[in-house]
Design an enzyme around this catalytic site. Structure first.
Site, PDB file in Angstrom:
ATOM      1  N   GLU A 271      19.392  25.732  33.964  1.00 23.43           N
ATOM      2  CA  GLU A 271      18.371  24.922  34.638  1.00 23.43           C
ATOM      3  C   GLU A 271      17.793  23.797  33.783  1.00 23.43           C
ATOM      4  OE1 GLU A 271      18.232  24.864  37.626  1.00 23.43           O
ATOM      5  OE2 GLU A 271      18.927  26.818  38.341  1.00 23.43           O
TER       6      GLU A 271
ATOM      7  N   GLU B 182      21.138  19.525  42.573  1.00 17.06           N
ATOM      8  CA  GLU B 182      22.263  20.397  42.952  1.00 17.06           C
ATOM      9  C   GLU B 182      23.610  19.780  42.527  1.00 17.06           C
ATOM     10  OE1 GLU B 182      21.132  23.140  43.518  1.00 17.06           O
ATOM     11  OE2 GLU B 182      19.167  22.734  44.369  1.00 17.06           O
TER      12      GLU B 182
ATOM     13  N   MET C 185       9.341  28.363  51.197  1.00 18.11           N
ATOM     14  CA  MET C 185       8.173  29.069  50.643  1.00 18.11           C
ATOM     15  C   MET C 185       7.212  28.132  49.925  1.00 18.11           C
ATOM     16  SD  MET C 185       9.410  32.825  49.486  1.00 18.11           S
ATOM     17  CE  MET C 185      10.845  32.411  48.526  1.00 18.11           C
ATOM     18  N   LYS C 186       7.758  27.099  49.280  1.00 18.50           N
ATOM     19  CA  LYS C 186       6.952  26.121  48.561  1.00 18.50           C
ATOM     20  C   LYS C 186       5.885  25.494  49.468  1.00 18.50           C
ATOM     21  CE  LYS C 186       7.717  21.570  46.528  1.00 18.50           C
ATOM     22  NZ  LYS C 186       8.693  20.585  46.088  1.00 18.50           N
TER      23      LYS C 186
ATOM     24  N   GLY D 159      14.586  25.133  48.423  1.00 15.42           N
ATOM     25  CA  GLY D 159      14.909  23.718  48.578  1.00 15.42           C
ATOM     26  C   GLY D 159      16.404  23.482  48.622  1.00 15.42           C
TER      27      GLY D 159
ATOM     28  N   CYS E  88      23.296  34.654  46.960  1.00 13.57           N
ATOM     29  CA  CYS E  88      23.698  35.689  45.990  1.00 13.57           C
ATOM     30  C   CYS E  88      22.987  35.584  44.648  1.00 13.57           C
ATOM     31  CB  CYS E  88      25.207  35.653  45.767  1.00 13.57           C
ATOM     32  SG  CYS E  88      26.124  36.301  47.180  1.00 13.57           S
ATOM     33  N   GLN E  89      22.545  34.389  44.278  1.00  9.40           N
ATOM     34  CA  GLN E  89      21.858  34.270  42.988  1.00  9.40           C
ATOM     35  C   GLN E  89      20.537  35.042  43.059  1.00  9.40           C
ATOM     36  OE1 GLN E  89      20.738  30.260  41.808  1.00  9.40           O
ATOM     37  NE2 GLN E  89      20.990  30.718  39.674  1.00  9.40           N
TER      38      GLN E  89
END
Length: 615
Positions: free
Chosen positions: A316, A294, A562-563, A266, A133-134
C-alpha cells in the site's frame, strides 16, 4: 522466514504453482459447488502430507494424481478457518509435482462471497454475486494455500444461469452452453501471470460491457454502463503514465467492473478486472484517485507482493506513492504535495482512533493471533507513503527515487517480499549514499507505534486557499456574512472544495445561519460529487439544519460505501430530534446492506443485531 501467522499451509514444504477451477454457481442455495486441481511443487524429500486453508467449506473428496487420498479436518480457528490435512497415497521427492484435486461446496455464509437479491441491484430483476478475498477470505471460496507468499497461475470454468454473465480476475477465454444443463452457460478464464490467492475474484450478474480503450472495457449492470464508460475514459492515459513510471503492464487486459451500490469499499485491485464503487460515477476527479491507486497496484501488490500481511505497507505505501506520481504527471507537483498533506491528516486520524501506543499503528505490526481485517487502517498506506517521501527527499528528489522504485519492481517482479528484502535492495541500489541511509531511524519508522519520527514539509500552495476560506467562515460573525460571494469557490478545484469542507468538519460546529448562507452563495446542494456531497451533508446535519436530514439519510442508504454510510448515519443519530428516525431508516434498509456494513452501522447506532428496536 517461511511461516505466515494468517495461514495453516506450510509453504516451506510445498508450493502451489497452478489452480484449475470448475465452479457451479447456485443462486437458489447461495453456494458454489467446486472442484479445484492444485498443481503442487514439492520442496523436500520423503514428502507425503500437506495442509490447505479452508473456511466453512464442505469437503466431499480428495485425490492425488487420480488416486484417492485420505484427509482430515483440523480444529476450527476463529478467523483462520479449518486446516485441511491431506495424506498422499505415495511419497514424493524434492522437485516433483503432484496434482491434488479437491471436490467441495462453499457455505451460504462464506466470508468471501456476497449474494445479492434482485432488489439490491440496479436492474432489480436478477440476483448478483461478488467476491472479496483480501486478506484471508479466499479459503472460504477455494481450498488453497491462502498466503500471499505463494503465487500461482489459474484456469477456471464457471457455470451460471443463462441470463447471467460471469467475469473473473483473469483474461476471458470463451463460453459455451453447459453440457450438463442447457439452461446454463459455462464461462472460461485464464490467468497466465502468477498471483496470490487473495486476488482470485468472481462476479456473476446481469452484466454488460463497453470498450473504453485498446486494452480496457468497463463492466456493470446496463443501468450504469454508459455513464461508467464516459467517466472512465481516461483509463488508457493513466495506464500509459503508469507504464512510463513503473515499466510494462504485464496483465494484458485492464478492465473495470462497477459493482452494485452495496459494495462496501472504494475499489479492489483484482488483476485484469479492478472492482469499483458506483459512488465514483458522480463525477469529477474523486474517481481518478481511486483508479490511479488500483492501476498502480498492477505493479506494487499484484506483481511484487507482500510476503505476509505484516508487510502490507510494501503493497500500500508503494501504491500510494505511485498513485501520487501519476497525479504529478497528469496534474502537477503542487497537486501531489496537496494530496500528501491530506494523507498525513488521514494518518493522524487513524493513529488517534487506534491510540498512539497501539502496536497496530506500527508500519510493520506483528499479526500473531491478530485477524488482519481488524488491523486494517490508513497506517500502511500513509505511514508507508511518508517513509518513501522522506527517503525521496534524502536521496535526491522524485526522479531519483522513482528510479529506485522502478528497479525494485523489476528486481522482485512475480515474487513476494518482506520489509528486509526491500530494505536490503534500497541499500544496494543507493550504495553510494549508505551513510545517509544509516542515519534514518529505521526502528522508529518500522517498529514504533504512533506518528512517524519525521514530518515532511509539504508545499501548501493549493491548501492555503482552502485554509484561508475555512478560517473566514469559522471567524465570521453574523454581520460579516454578507462579505461571502459565489466567486469564493469559483477558482477552487473539486479536491480543494473537499479539503475546505474537511477543515470545517474538524472545527466546532458552525452556526445554522452560516451553513444556510453557505448554501445561498455556493449552492452546495447542487454538487453531485460524492466526496463533496458527503462532507456538505454532514456539515449541515451537524449544524442542525433539518432540511438536510432526509438528504443525508438518502445518501446513506442509496449506496453502501462504508466511508460514507457510517458517518452519515452517525451524524443524524447524534441530532437528538432525529435519533429515532436514524434507527428506523437503518432497520428498514438493513436487509439490503452488505453484511459487514449493516453489522458496523448497527454497532454505531447501538441496535441489537437480532431485534427491530434500539437497545
Amino acid at each position: 522466514m517461511s511461516s505466515d501467522p494468517c495461514s495453516f499451509s506450510s509453504f516451506a514444504r510445498c508450493v502451489t504453482k497452478h489452480l484449475n477451477l470448475s465452479l457451479h454457481v447456485d443462486f437458489d442455495r447461495h453456494v458454489i459447488r467446486g472442484r479445484v486441481a492444485l498443481t503442487v511443487e514439492v520442496l523436500e524429500d520423503r514428502f507425503s502430507t500437506l495442509t490447505l486453508d479452508t473456511k466453512d467449506l464442505k469437503i466431499v473428496s480428495v485425490s492425488a494424481n487420480g488416486q484417492v487420498a485420505q484427509f482430515t479436518m483440523g480444529p476450527k480457528h476463529s478467523f483462520k478457518g479449518t486446516p485441511l490435512d491431506i495424506t498422499l497415497p505415495f511419497d514424493l521427492s524434492r522437485g516433483q509435482h503432484v496434482i491434488v484435486e479437491v471436490t467441495y461446496e462453499t457455505s451460504p455464509s462464506a466470508s468471501a462471497l456476497q449474494w445479492l437479491t434482485p432488489e439490491q441491484t440496479a436492474g432489480k430483476k436478477q440476483p448478483y454475486l461478488f467476491s472479496q478475498c483480501q486478506a484471508h477470505h479466499c479459503r472460504s471460496m477455494i481450498p488453497c494455500q491462502d498466503s500471499p507468499s505463494v503465487k500461482h497461475t489459474y484456469y477456471s470454468q464457471v457455470s451460471v444461469p443463462k441470463d447471467l454473465v460471469a467475469v473473473m480476475s483473469a483474461v476471458r477465454d470463451g463460453q459455451e452452453v453447459d453440457p450438463q444443463d442447457n439452461n446454463r452457460i459455462v464461462y472460461r478464464f485464464r490467468q497466465p501471470v502468477p498471483m496470490p490467492s487473495y486476488l482470485i475474484a468472481i462476479v456473476v450478474g446481469a452484466l454488460e460491457s463497453r470498450e473504453i480503450g485498446p486494452r480496457s472495457r468497463v463492466w456493470s449492470e446496463k443501468e450504469y454502463v454508459d455513464k461508467a464508460a464516459f467517466e472512465f475514459s481516461e483509463t488508457e492515459t493513466m495506464l500509459k503514465t503508469a507504464e512510463d513510471l513503473a515499466g510494462p503492464y504485464v496483465w494484458g487486459q485492464y478492465d473495470i467492473l462497477v459493482l452494485p451500490p452495496s459494495f462496501p469499499y472504494g475499489g479492489m485491485e483484482n488483476p485484469c478486472l479492478t472492482f469499483a464503487t458506483p459512488t465514483l460515477l458522480a463525477g469529477d476527479k474523486s474517481l481518478s484517485n481511486v483508479i490511479a491507486h488500483e492501476i498502480s497496484h498492477s505493479w506494487t501488490g499484484n506483481l511484487v507482493t507482500n510476503k505476509t500481511w505484516e508487510h502490507f505497507w510494501l503493497n500500500e505505501g508503494h501504491t500510494v506513492y505511485l498513485e501520487r506520481m501519476i497525479g504529478r504527471c497528469m496534474d502537477s507537483e503542487q497537486f501531489r504535495q496537496f494530496k500528501a498533506m491530506g494523507g498525513w491528516k488521514d494518518l493522524q486520524d487513524s493513529v488517534n482512533t487506534f491510540g498512539a501506543n497501539n502496536p497496530l499503528t506500527n508500519l510493520v505490526p506483528s499479526l500473531q493471533d491478530v485477524d488482519p481485517d481488524d488491523a486494517f487502517s490508513s497506517v500502511p498506506y500513509e505511514k508507508g507513503f511518508a517513509l518513501l517521501y522522506h527517503l525521496e527527499e534524502l536521496m535526491g528528489g522524485p526522479e531519483v527515487f522513482m528510479g529506485f522504485v522502478k528497479s525494485y519492481i523489476q528486481m522482485f517482479a512475480y515474487s513476494s517480499v518482506t520489509t528486509d528484502d526491500w530494505k536490503n535492495y534500497l541499500f544496494t541500489y543507493f550504495k553510494d549514499k549508505v551513510d545517509i541511509l544509516n542515519k534514518v531511524d529505521w526502528n522508529a519508522w518500522m517498529f514504533t507505534p504512533g506518528m512517524p519520527p519525521v514530518k515532511p514539509q509539504y508545499d501548501t500552495t493549493l491548501a492555503d486557499a482552502c485554509i484561508a476560506l475555512a478560517q473566514r467562515w469559522i471567524k465570521a460573525k453574523d454581520q460579516d456574512l454578507s462579505s461571502f460571494k459565489s466567486s469564493d469557490v469559483k477558482t477552487l478545484s473539486s479536491h480543494q472544495l473537499i479539503e475546505f469542507l474537511s477543515l470545517l468538519l474538524q472545527e466546532e460546529r458552525l452556526p445554522l445561519t452560516h451553513v444556510k448562507k453557505m448554501q445561498e452563495v455556493y449552492d452546495l446542494n447542487a454538487y453531485m460529487n460524492s466526496e463533496i456531497r458527503f462532507r456538505w451533508l454532514r456539515l449541515c446535519v451537524r449544524s442542525r439544519w433539518e432540511e438536510a436530514v432526509p438528504k443525508a439519510l438518502k445518501m446513506a442508504t442509496e449506496q453502501g460505501r462504508m466511508k460514507f454510510t457510517r458517518p452519515l448515519f452517525k451524524e443524524v443519530f447524534n441530532f437528538e430530534k432525529y435519533h429515532d428516525e436514524a434507527v428506523s431508516v437503518f432497520l428498514a434498509h438493513r436487509a439490503a446492506m452488505h453484511p459487514v456494513t449493516s453489522g458496523l452501522v448497527g454497532k454505531d447506532l447501538k441496535v441489537d443485531a437480532s431485534s427491530t428496536t434500539s437497545l
